[in-house]
Design a protein around this motif. Structure first.
Motif, PDB file in Angstrom:
ATOM      1  N   ALA A   1      23.161  40.212  32.710  1.00  0.00           N
ATOM      2  CA  ALA A   1      22.355  39.847  34.099  1.00  0.00           C
ATOM      3  C   ALA A   1      24.666  39.179  34.837  1.00  0.00           C
ATOM      4  O   ALA A   1      23.629  39.373  36.335  1.00  0.00           O
ATOM      5  N   LEU A   2      24.949  38.679  34.603  1.00  0.00           N
ATOM      6  CA  LEU A   2      26.420  38.231  35.414  1.00  0.00           C
ATOM      7  C   LEU A   2      27.049  39.632  35.821  1.00  0.00           C
ATOM      8  O   LEU A   2      26.980  39.501  37.159  1.00  0.00           O
ATOM      9  N   ALA A   3      26.759  40.623  35.154  1.00  0.00           N
ATOM     10  CA  ALA A   3      27.403  42.049  35.849  1.00  0.00           C
ATOM     11  C   ALA A   3      26.679  42.644  36.762  1.00  0.00           C
ATOM     12  O   ALA A   3      27.133  42.780  37.883  1.00  0.00           O
ATOM     13  N   LEU A   4      25.744  42.232  36.668  1.00  0.00           N
ATOM     14  CA  LEU A   4      24.247  43.442  37.767  1.00  0.00           C
ATOM     15  C   LEU A   4      24.384  42.026  39.073  1.00  0.00           C
ATOM     16  O   LEU A   4      24.164  42.194  40.616  1.00  0.00           O
ATOM     17  N   THR A   5      24.332  40.892  38.720  1.00  0.00           N
ATOM     18  CA  THR A   5      24.570  40.013  39.911  1.00  0.00           C
ATOM     19  C   THR A   5      25.790  40.232  40.332  1.00  0.00           C
ATOM     20  O   THR A   5      25.846  39.829  42.380  1.00  0.00           O
ATOM     21  N   PHE A   6      26.876  40.026  40.389  1.00  0.00           N
ATOM     22  CA  PHE A   6      28.518  40.407  40.824  1.00  0.00           C
ATOM     23  C   PHE A   6      28.227  41.862  41.563  1.00  0.00           C
ATOM     24  O   PHE A   6      28.577  42.260  42.413  1.00  0.00           O
ATOM     25  N   ALA A   7      28.044  43.272  40.879  1.00  0.00           N
ATOM     26  CA  ALA A   7      27.330  44.099  41.550  1.00  0.00           C
ATOM     27  C   ALA A   7      26.644  44.099  42.875  1.00  0.00           C
ATOM     28  O   ALA A   7      27.105  44.893  44.119  1.00  0.00           O
ATOM     29  N   ALA A   8      25.345  43.310  43.122  1.00  0.00           N
ATOM     30  CA  ALA A   8      24.555  42.544  43.753  1.00  0.00           C
ATOM     31  C   ALA A   8      25.693  42.203  44.589  1.00  0.00           C
ATOM     32  O   ALA A   8      25.023  43.008  46.155  1.00  0.00           O
ATOM     33  N   ARG A  53      30.250  42.511  49.959  1.00  0.00           N
ATOM     34  CA  ARG A  53      32.340  44.023  50.184  1.00  0.00           C
ATOM     35  C   ARG A  53      32.707  42.453  49.383  1.00  0.00           C
ATOM     36  O   ARG A  53      33.881  42.971  49.913  1.00  0.00           O
ATOM     37  N   THR A  54      32.356  41.971  48.831  1.00  0.00           N
ATOM     38  CA  THR A  54      33.689  40.404  48.521  1.00  0.00           C
ATOM     39  C   THR A  54      32.696  39.881  47.707  1.00  0.00           C
ATOM     40  O   THR A  54      31.944  39.408  47.670  1.00  0.00           O
ATOM     41  N   LEU A  55      33.485  39.101  46.404  1.00  0.00           N
ATOM     42  CA  LEU A  55      33.285  38.206  45.237  1.00  0.00           C
ATOM     43  C   LEU A  55      33.565  36.456  46.028  1.00  0.00           C
ATOM     44  O   LEU A  55      33.550  35.799  45.001  1.00  0.00           O
TER      45      LEU A  55
END
Length: 282
Positions: free
Chosen positions: A127-134, A140-142
């Protein structure tokens, strides 16, 4: 890339967000200073002990505790989203509450629904990985140095929730299922955080991922510390109890937040020094 260039890039993206109808404010989160990490670890400890206090000591049960804390978090986030810039009191109240809610989400799945800790750990990691991906696909930045629009802030708090839930499951899995005990688990996660810091400053590990990895690891570190302080000696703790442990850490958090409100020590001008793990995306 320097912090100044990164901030300039983010401001350009903010202007794009404005044209898309998203109102941009001042940065809504604190700079990543030593204060940030100290309060974050204290909040994670409170998240563990406060959840146990409400659930067990006060007898509310997991379901009622989840409803109460979820409602309080919703109210706190309402005021956080309405603020036009970072406000220490509101921001850290949200972190304390979301740490409790993240713990309860994990506990509900494992205790009420019987989902194994190994499953919840991988589930929250995904879920965290998908959040980061979205988040990255949209912005275009985290970077946490440019949380200036409501959309970015929504991604930010969703990621924070999953880091707490993931940290709770991973910490419980390590301390209970692997039988390492509370203080050994705390030492293990402290060493992992130290390894991330060494990799960041000596091996040039990407600063964005350094920050988020350390952020996830502080959750099981704080949870292990909270359990070690609060649990009975017969269970491997110091026996201080959840009331004393929660009250002590909340008092320290309050003192630090008051200090930050008065001094603005965690509001660092662009390009200034003193930032730990700056998120200058490479």
């Amino acid at each position: 890339m320097t912090i100044n260039k990164h901030v300039a890039t983010d401001r350009a993206k903010d202007r794009t967000g404005d044209r898309a109808g998203v109102r941009a404010w001042g940065n809504k989160v604190p700079e990543i200073t030593l204060y940030f990490w100290v309060i974050k670890i204290l909040c994670t400890t409170v998240g563990e002990t406060a959840a146990d206090l409400l659930n067990t000591n006060l007898g509310l049960g997991l379901t009622a505790t989840s409803y109460v804390m979820g409602a309080l978090l919703a109210v706190a986030l309402f005021f956080q989203f309405r603020a036009r810039a970072y406000r220490p009191g509101v921001y850290w109240l949200c972190v304390v509450l979301i740490s409790v809610v993240g713990t309860l989400v994990s506990d509900n799945l494992t205790d009420n629904l019987g989902v194994p800790l190994t499953t919840t750990t991988w589930m929250f990691a995904l879920a965290l990985a998908l959040t980061f991906a979205a988040w990255y696909a949209s912005e275009r930045t985290l970077s946490v140095h440019a949380i200036r629009t409501r959309r970015r802030e929504a991604f930010y708090w969703l990621a924070i929730l999953f880091t707490f839930a993931l940290g709770t499951s991973a910490g419980d899995l390590t301390a209970e299922r692997l039988k390492l005990g509370y203080w050994v688990s705390a030492l293990l996660f402290a060493l992992l955080i130290a390894a991330v810091a060494v990799a960041r400053f000596t091996l040039d590990l990407n600063t964005v991922w350094s920050f988020w990895i350390a952020y996830v690891l502080t959750r099981p570190l704080g949870a292990s510390l909270g359990d070690y302080l609060s649990q009975a000696r017969a269970d491997g703790g110091l026996g201080l109890g959840t009331v004393v442990t929660s009250g002590l850490f909340l008092a320290v958090i309050l003192g630090l937040v008051v200090h930050l409100t008065r001094t603005r020590a965690d509001v660092v001008p662009s390009g200034a020094g003193g930032v730990i793990l700056p998120e200058d995306a490479r």
